[in-house]
Write an enzyme that holds these catalytic residues in place. Structure first.
Site, PDB file in Angstrom:
ATOM      1  N   CYS A  49      -1.077   6.268   7.137  1.00 10.99           N
ATOM      2  CA  CYS A  49      -2.452   5.920   7.500  1.00 10.99           C
ATOM      3  C   CYS A  49      -2.581   5.359   8.915  1.00 10.99           C
ATOM      4  CB  CYS A  49      -2.997   4.930   6.480  1.00 10.99           C
ATOM      5  SG  CYS A  49      -4.544   4.144   6.931  1.00 10.99           S
TER       6      CYS A  49
ATOM      7  N   CYS B 114       0.831  -1.197   0.000  1.00 11.23           N
ATOM      8  CA  CYS B 114       0.000   0.000   0.000  1.00 11.23           C
ATOM      9  C   CYS B 114       0.870   1.252   0.000  1.00 11.23           C
ATOM     10  CB  CYS B 114      -0.874  -0.027   1.251  1.00 11.23           C
ATOM     11  SG  CYS B 114      -1.798   1.472   1.496  1.00 11.23           S
TER      12      CYS B 114
ATOM     13  N   CYS C 243      -7.831   1.430  -0.873  1.00 11.13           N
ATOM     14  CA  CYS C 243      -7.375   0.856   0.392  1.00 11.13           C
ATOM     15  C   CYS C 243      -7.322  -0.648   0.210  1.00 11.13           C
ATOM     16  CB  CYS C 243      -8.319   1.224   1.529  1.00 11.13           C
ATOM     17  SG  CYS C 243      -8.057   0.250   3.016  1.00 11.13           S
TER      18      CYS C 243
ATOM     19  N   CYS D 182     -10.564 -11.885  21.521  1.00 12.22           N
ATOM     20  CA  CYS D 182      -9.908 -10.910  20.635  1.00 12.22           C
ATOM     21  C   CYS D 182      -8.705 -10.297  21.330  1.00 12.22           C
ATOM     22  CB  CYS D 182     -10.900  -9.842  20.185  1.00 12.22           C
ATOM     23  SG  CYS D 182     -11.711  -9.007  21.543  1.00 12.22           S
TER      24      CYS D 182
ATOM     25  N   TYR E 216     -21.945 -12.804  25.799  1.00 15.61           N
ATOM     26  CA  TYR E 216     -21.442 -11.719  24.947  1.00 15.61           C
ATOM     27  C   TYR E 216     -21.836 -12.009  23.491  1.00 15.61           C
ATOM     28  CZ  TYR E 216     -18.367 -11.464  29.055  1.00 15.61           C
ATOM     29  OH  TYR E 216     -17.866 -11.438  30.325  1.00 15.61           O
TER      30      TYR E 216
ATOM     31  N   GLN F   4     -19.770  -8.555  11.863  1.00 15.92           N
ATOM     32  CA  GLN F   4     -18.318  -8.792  11.763  1.00 15.92           C
ATOM     33  C   GLN F   4     -17.786  -8.289  10.423  1.00 15.92           C
ATOM     34  OE1 GLN F   4     -16.229  -9.915  13.955  1.00 15.92           O
ATOM     35  NE2 GLN F   4     -17.509 -10.812  15.539  1.00 15.92           N
TER      36      GLN F   4
HETATM   37  N1  SAH Z   1     -20.129 -12.856  19.064  1.00 17.79           N
HETATM   38  C1  SAH Z   1     -20.654 -11.538  18.869  1.00 17.79           C
HETATM   39  C2  SAH Z   1     -19.649 -10.431  19.095  1.00 17.79           C
HETATM   40  C3  SAH Z   1     -19.008 -10.395  20.445  1.00 17.79           C
HETATM   41  S1  SAH Z   1     -18.121  -8.914  20.719  1.00 17.79           S
HETATM   42  C4  SAH Z   1     -21.196 -11.420  17.436  1.00 17.79           C
HETATM   43  O1  SAH Z   1     -20.792 -12.131  16.561  1.00 17.79           O
HETATM   44  O2  SAH Z   1     -22.032 -10.556  17.218  1.00 17.79           O
HETATM   45  C5  SAH Z   1     -18.357  -8.705  22.449  1.00 17.79           C
HETATM   46  C6  SAH Z   1     -19.764  -8.268  22.836  1.00 17.79           C
HETATM   47  O3  SAH Z   1     -19.870  -8.230  24.244  1.00 17.79           O
HETATM   48  C7  SAH Z   1     -20.166  -6.885  22.358  1.00 17.79           C
HETATM   49  O4  SAH Z   1     -21.325  -6.999  21.586  1.00 17.79           O
HETATM   50  C8  SAH Z   1     -20.435  -6.096  23.656  1.00 17.79           C
HETATM   51  O5  SAH Z   1     -21.519  -5.207  23.535  1.00 17.79           O
HETATM   52  C9  SAH Z   1     -20.764  -7.188  24.620  1.00 17.79           C
HETATM   53  N2  SAH Z   1     -20.534  -6.965  26.062  1.00 17.79           N
HETATM   54  C10 SAH Z   1     -19.580  -6.230  26.668  1.00 17.79           C
HETATM   55  N3  SAH Z   1     -19.619  -6.395  27.994  1.00 17.79           N
HETATM   56  C11 SAH Z   1     -20.634  -7.258  28.263  1.00 17.79           C
HETATM   57  C12 SAH Z   1     -21.149  -7.851  29.466  1.00 17.79           C
HETATM   58  N4  SAH Z   1     -20.630  -7.567  30.658  1.00 17.79           N
HETATM   59  N5  SAH Z   1     -22.170  -8.722  29.346  1.00 17.79           N
HETATM   60  C13 SAH Z   1     -22.693  -9.029  28.134  1.00 17.79           C
HETATM   61  N6  SAH Z   1     -22.241  -8.487  26.964  1.00 17.79           N
HETATM   62  C14 SAH Z   1     -21.223  -7.624  27.031  1.00 17.79           C
END
Ligand code: SAH
Length: 457
Positions: free
Chosen positions: A84, A78, A165, A414, A318, A289
């Site tokens: 960037c 790039c 990009c 992550c 989550y 995603q």
């Molecule tokens: N697997 C999900 C993405 C997970 S990212 C997908 O594919 O959509 C992590 C997520 O955790 C985010 O959406 C965020 O809003 C949430 N999060 C953060 N803290 C949290 C908590 N204490 N309890 C529940 N969710 C939470």
């Protein structure tokens, strides 16, 4: 208390060897054990560096001379890589990137989790590690009397024009360039940050990789967009795959991209995409995603590690918009998803309905509060899947999981440093770490995702 002596001084030069890379791709060198972070320096490289900033527990340096360069060093493809900052490891070969991500996970497990002999598999990379993002977010502005659209120069608010990009789709590059020309032609003023004047702040292009449907969102300061009908007509006739054009109004002086008000200017309120045969509806504000190819890979691994036969009760903590939940629901008896953002749960429920799932249930709230409540109500999980943000799982959730004692725990992460911390708790609580699989979701950047499988020992 004795004061620690800092062994480096600003503006002094040091010969060092790079030991590792940080999560944002900086080389880490040590001077008498004191860490110094150096840009554009790879593991194994021996360099002379000048210290540019000294803090209490670390410093930053700039590479001045290279005595030994890494065999993995390549010329970044790039042209705007240096200015960037969106990518951090384009100067490392793709093979090298995959290896670096693997090694980082191994190091974190050892150093933070004290897990010596974890089975960390080689990183699953992409066949083509470019043009993988399904979402482009571009600020608009003025430079030398011309409309520019591109990216903020590193550590500044100056917008640099960008024709292309490497990690975004061709079609979104083209749409952004067309928008830039149309702004000029139709006299739609780009935003002026310092005066809080002008109209167009950001353009966001989202593409469904499987469906090829496109959504364009215009973030504006004002409700009115001059010549908006002409603008829409021109865009749609040039790019017939645009199924939706939305406007989001953000009148505030802020770095936050979106304002509170969104309306559809053209077409549908959603575009659709597909992963694992499941359809997902994407609205202007919904989370999705950004690398659908590798998301499919990562989440399929999570499902594989859950080892489902169709009879299991699964918790997905989550859960966001329920991507993993729905992947799991294809193979489980019942899946319970929990997520803190109400809008994400609305999307999750809609996606479950859209695909005819009848074995999913979603709750809004904190995982560490909702999961104990489920268990209190007599729901017994066979498998628990977690996909927390970078800070990892709340300690009380880990304790609840240990009490619930599911047969398997699948941890999607992550940030391998918090993964390592949390794995230590789960291992001490009686789980065996079987395998950790890193998956490269963000080629050319330093981000690392991985999925770990734990079984009750
Ligand atoms: N697997 C999900 C993405 C997970 S990212 C997908 O594919 O959509 C992590 C997520 O955790 C985010 O959406 C965020 O809003 C949430 N999060 C953060 N803290 C949290 C908590 N204490 N309890 C529940 N969710 C939470």
């Amino acid at each position: 208390m004795t004061k620690k002596i800092v062994p480096v001084q600003k503006n002094e030069y040091y010969d060092v060897k790079i030991e590792s890379l940080t999560h944002d791709g900086l080389g880490v060198a040590r001077v008498d054990g004191f860490p110094v972070f150096v840009a554009n320096a790879l593991v194994g490289e021996e360099i002379n560096m000048k210290v540019t900033l000294v803090k209490k527990t670390y410093a930053f340096g700039r590479a001045v001379d290279y005595f030994v360069t890494s065999g993995e060093r390549v010329k970044p493809e790039c042209g705007i890589y240096k200015q960037c900052g969106g990518c951090q490891v384009q100067h490392l070969s793709y093979e090298g990137q995959l290896k670096m991500k693997h090694d980082t996970v191994v190091n974190h497990l050892k150093r933070i989790g004290h897990i010596e002999d974890a089975n960390v598999l080689p990183t699953i990379g992409m066949q083509n590690p470019s043009r993988y993002r399904n979402k482009t977010q571009v600020p608009f502005g003025y430079a030398d009397g011309k409309v520019v659209a591109g990216f903020y120069q590193k550590r500044s608010h100056e917008i640099i024009n960008m024709q292309s990009c490497l990690i975004q789709t061709d079609i979104s590059d083209q749409i952004v360039e067309t928008m830039r020309q149309l702004c000029q032609e139709l006299e739609i003023d780009p935003y002026n940050e310092s005066l809080n004047l002008g109209v167009l702040r950001h353009v966001i292009v989202r593409v469904g990789f499987k469906t090829e449907e496109i959504m364009v969102t215009l973030v504006t300061r004002t409700h009115e967009i001059p010549n908006s009908e002409l603008l829409i007509q021109r865009l749609v006739s040039k790019y017939p795959k645009i199924k939706s054009i939305a406007q989001n109004v953000n009148p505030k002086v802020t770095n936050v991209i979106f304002g509170d008000e969104t309306r559809i200017l053209y077409g549908e309120p959603y575009i659709y995409d597909e992963m694992n045969g499941i359809r997902f509806a994407i609205s202007p504000r919904s989370f999705y995603q950004v690398n659908p190819i590798q998301t499919e890979t990562l989440y399929s691994k999570a499902v594989e590690y859950a080892q489902l036969s169709g009879n299991e009760i699964v918790f997905d903590a989550y859960c966001g918009i329920g991507t993993i939940t729905l992947f799991l629901a294809q193979h489980a008896k019942q899946v319970y998803g929990v997520e803190i953002i109400p809008e994400a749960i609305e999307d999750a429920k809609m996606n479950a309905r859209l695909n005819g799932f009848e074995n999913t249930q979603f709750a809004v709230g904190k995982s560490e509060e909702i999961i104990p409540a489920w268990i209190e109500n007599g729901i017994v999980p066979d498998v628990i899947v977690v996909d927390p943000p970078r800070k990892g799982c709340d300690r009380s959730l880990l304790d609840t999981m240990l009490e619930a004692a599911p047969d398997r725990i699948v941890y999607v992460s992550c940030d391998s440093s918090t993964l390592a911390r949390d794995l230590r708790v789960l291992i001490d609580g009686g789980y065996k770490l079987e395998v950790v699989q890193p998956v490269d979701m963000f080629p050319q950047t330093a981000h690392i995702e991985c999925v770990a499988k734990l079984v009750r020992a």
